[in-house]
Design a protein around this motif. Structure first.
Motif, PDB file in Angstrom:
ATOM      1  N   THR A 134       0.836  -1.204   0.000  1.00 44.32           N
ATOM      2  CA  THR A 134       0.000   0.000   0.000  1.00 44.32           C
ATOM      3  C   THR A 134       0.874   1.258   0.000  1.00 44.32           C
ATOM      4  N   SER A 135       0.253   2.393  -0.273  1.00 45.71           N
ATOM      5  CA  SER A 135       0.999   3.656  -0.280  1.00 45.71           C
ATOM      6  C   SER A 135       0.022   4.827  -0.246  1.00 45.71           C
ATOM      7  N   LEU A 136       0.594   6.012  -0.160  1.00 47.94           N
ATOM      8  CA  LEU A 136      -0.222   7.226  -0.262  1.00 47.94           C
ATOM      9  C   LEU A 136       0.013   7.799  -1.657  1.00 47.94           C
ATOM     10  N   TYR A 137      -1.031   7.825  -2.468  1.00 50.30           N
ATOM     11  CA  TYR A 137      -0.916   8.393  -3.812  1.00 50.30           C
ATOM     12  C   TYR A 137      -1.005   9.913  -3.700  1.00 50.30           C
ATOM     13  N   ILE A 138      -0.133  10.601  -4.425  1.00 51.25           N
ATOM     14  CA  ILE A 138      -0.054  12.060  -4.329  1.00 51.25           C
ATOM     15  C   ILE A 138      -0.403  12.666  -5.679  1.00 51.25           C
ATOM     16  N   ARG A 139      -1.327  13.603  -5.678  1.00 46.09           N
ATOM     17  CA  ARG A 139      -1.751  14.226  -6.929  1.00 46.09           C
ATOM     18  C   ARG A 139      -1.537  15.745  -6.874  1.00 46.09           C
ATOM     19  N   PRO A 140      -0.385  16.215  -7.358  1.00 48.48           N
ATOM     20  CA  PRO A 140      -0.192  17.654  -7.528  1.00 48.48           C
ATOM     21  C   PRO A 140      -0.820  18.079  -8.867  1.00 48.48           C
ATOM     22  N   PHE A 141      -1.425  19.242  -8.928  1.00 46.56           N
ATOM     23  CA  PHE A 141      -1.968  19.716 -10.209  1.00 46.56           C
ATOM     24  C   PHE A 141      -2.057  21.230 -10.218  1.00 46.56           C
ATOM     25  N   MET A 142      -2.151  21.764 -11.430  1.00 49.14           N
ATOM     26  CA  MET A 142      -2.169  23.222 -11.578  1.00 49.14           C
ATOM     27  C   MET A 142      -3.057  23.587 -12.755  1.00 49.14           C
ATOM     28  N   PHE A 143      -3.836  24.636 -12.595  1.00 51.10           N
ATOM     29  CA  PHE A 143      -4.767  25.022 -13.664  1.00 51.10           C
ATOM     30  C   PHE A 143      -5.031  26.518 -13.650  1.00 51.10           C
ATOM     31  N   GLY A 144      -5.402  27.041 -14.810  1.00 54.02           N
ATOM     32  CA  GLY A 144      -5.686  28.468 -14.960  1.00 54.02           C
ATOM     33  C   GLY A 144      -7.018  28.813 -14.321  1.00 54.02           C
ATOM     34  N   THR A 145      -7.064  29.921 -13.582  1.00 57.97           N
ATOM     35  CA  THR A 145      -8.295  30.260 -12.842  1.00 57.97           C
ATOM     36  C   THR A 145      -8.828  31.659 -13.136  1.00 57.97           C
TER      37      THR A 145
END
Ligand SMILES: *Cc1c(COP(=O)(O)O)cnc(C)c1O
Length: 353
Positions: A134-145
């Protein structure tokens, strides 16, 4: 560029005690906190860890209309002693900025991406599962706002990191359909972890599923002949049990960090690795001669996924992953390096806590 100091606002309502770690579906549960940094008019104006929760955005938010959004996928592992480590996190940091540059985004500073990620994991360390695989999944993301209806580079962005505990490495074998009609992405855009590429993949993947396959093996967008990648995995063919064949980076597909790690590890273990422009007809000819002994995909989610069937132009080619040796050794070795069970000769594992 100056970066605002990280502010931390802790949750008053941790969900950790009620979370069932014995049965974790992928991607549906999120830890107590998230990191949010805002960029506006040429500078980073905020940088905070806050309780996980909804965002509030204008319906005119540019990225909803024009898909200006990039992301990353990485994992935090707990080792035998209970320490928490990341795998090659600086590669994800560099890649999100390469992806962002292709769609005219300002770069995320290292202090925000890597510095913030370390603090987030320390704060939510209880969410890194303990069980085998098992693990901790990490989701970095960036978007125009920017709230603006019109196609131009926006001047406001959010960079966000959310994390999600995940169960044992997904390792069901996968069948792939070689799609020689639809393309996933053109060169340049294909190498970015850019949201629009994934939207464009949905219809052909649904069509492959309707034909009984699990995923699509994509070919290049120009000739529809050069092997690219599978779904969210890079692809490898094992020839004669001693040589790995994989597409050379050509800007058309995603340069996976697992792909790079497997190439380095395979060479370290004495295998030959041939990175080239592989024509699907030549690969199929090698399969027909019995020279291709294993096919597998690589990616952060499952490290290595074994491919058991390849469908191309009306013919099916079957493989038996229970007989795979090379890919099984590579997966086992890489997982053990990630988990700190064996020595990491490459300096890939970065301890957080
Ligand atoms: C993320 C991804 C991969 C695998 O990259 P890793 O860095 O190994 O996780 C491969 N292909 C696509 C299209 C991807 O999005």
């Amino acid at each position: 560029m100056s970066v605002p100091e990280l502010k931390i606002q802790k949750t008053q309502n941790s969900r950790l005690a009620d979370f069932d770690f014995s049965n974790i579906p992928f991607g549906k549960n999120f830890s107590d906190h998230m990191l949010i940094a805002e960029y506006s008019e040429g500078q980073w104006v905020s940088n905070e860890i806050v309780p996980y929760g909804n965002l509030s955005l204008s319906p005119a938010t540019t990225s909803i209309h024009y898909a200006q959004s990039v992301f990353e996928g990485m994992k935090a592992h707990r080792d035998e002693q209970g320490h928490i480590a990341l795998f090659r996190p600086e590669e994800n940091f560099k890649r999100i900025n390469r992806s962002g540059a292709r769609i005219s985004m300002p770069p995320v500073p290292e202090e925000i991406f890597l510095g913030g990620l370390n603090e987030l994991i320390k704060l939510d360390h209880g969410w890194v599962p303990k069980a085998e695989g098992t693990s901790l999944y990490i989701r970095p993301f960036m978007f125009g706002t920017e709230p603006f209806i019109g196609v131009k580079t926006p001047n406001r962005y959010l960079f966000v990191i959310i994390t999600s505990p995940v169960g044992a490495y997904y390792s069901e074998d996968v069948s792939v359909y070689v799609d020689d009609t639809n393309a996933r992405a053109v060169k340049g855009v294909g190498a970015a972890k850019f949201a629009g590429n994934y939207a464009a993949s949905l219809m052909p993947v649904d069509a492959a599923r309707a034909k009984g396959y699990k995923d699509v093996l994509w070919l290049d967008a120009e000739q529809h002949e050069i092997v690219q990648e599978v779904g969210t995995m890079n692809i490898f063919f094992v020839k004669n049990n001693n040589t790995l064949l994989t597409p050379a980076l050509d800007a058309g597909f995603l340069p996976g960090i697992t792909r790079d790690s497997i190439i380095q590890l395979a060479k370290y273990l004495g295998y030959t690795v041939e990175e080239a422009r592989w024509n699907i007809h030549d690969i199929v000819a090698m399969i027909e001669k019995g020279e291709i002994t294993e096919i597998f995909g690589t990616g952060t989610a499952a490290v290595i996924t074994y491919i058991n069937r390849l469908g191309f132009q009306g013919k099916d080619y079957h493989f038996d992953p229970s007989k795979y040796m090379v890919s099984v050794l590579l997966k086992d070795t890489l997982v053990k390096i990630q988990k700190g069970i064996i020595e990491d000769p490459f300096g890939w594992v970065k301890r957080v806590l």
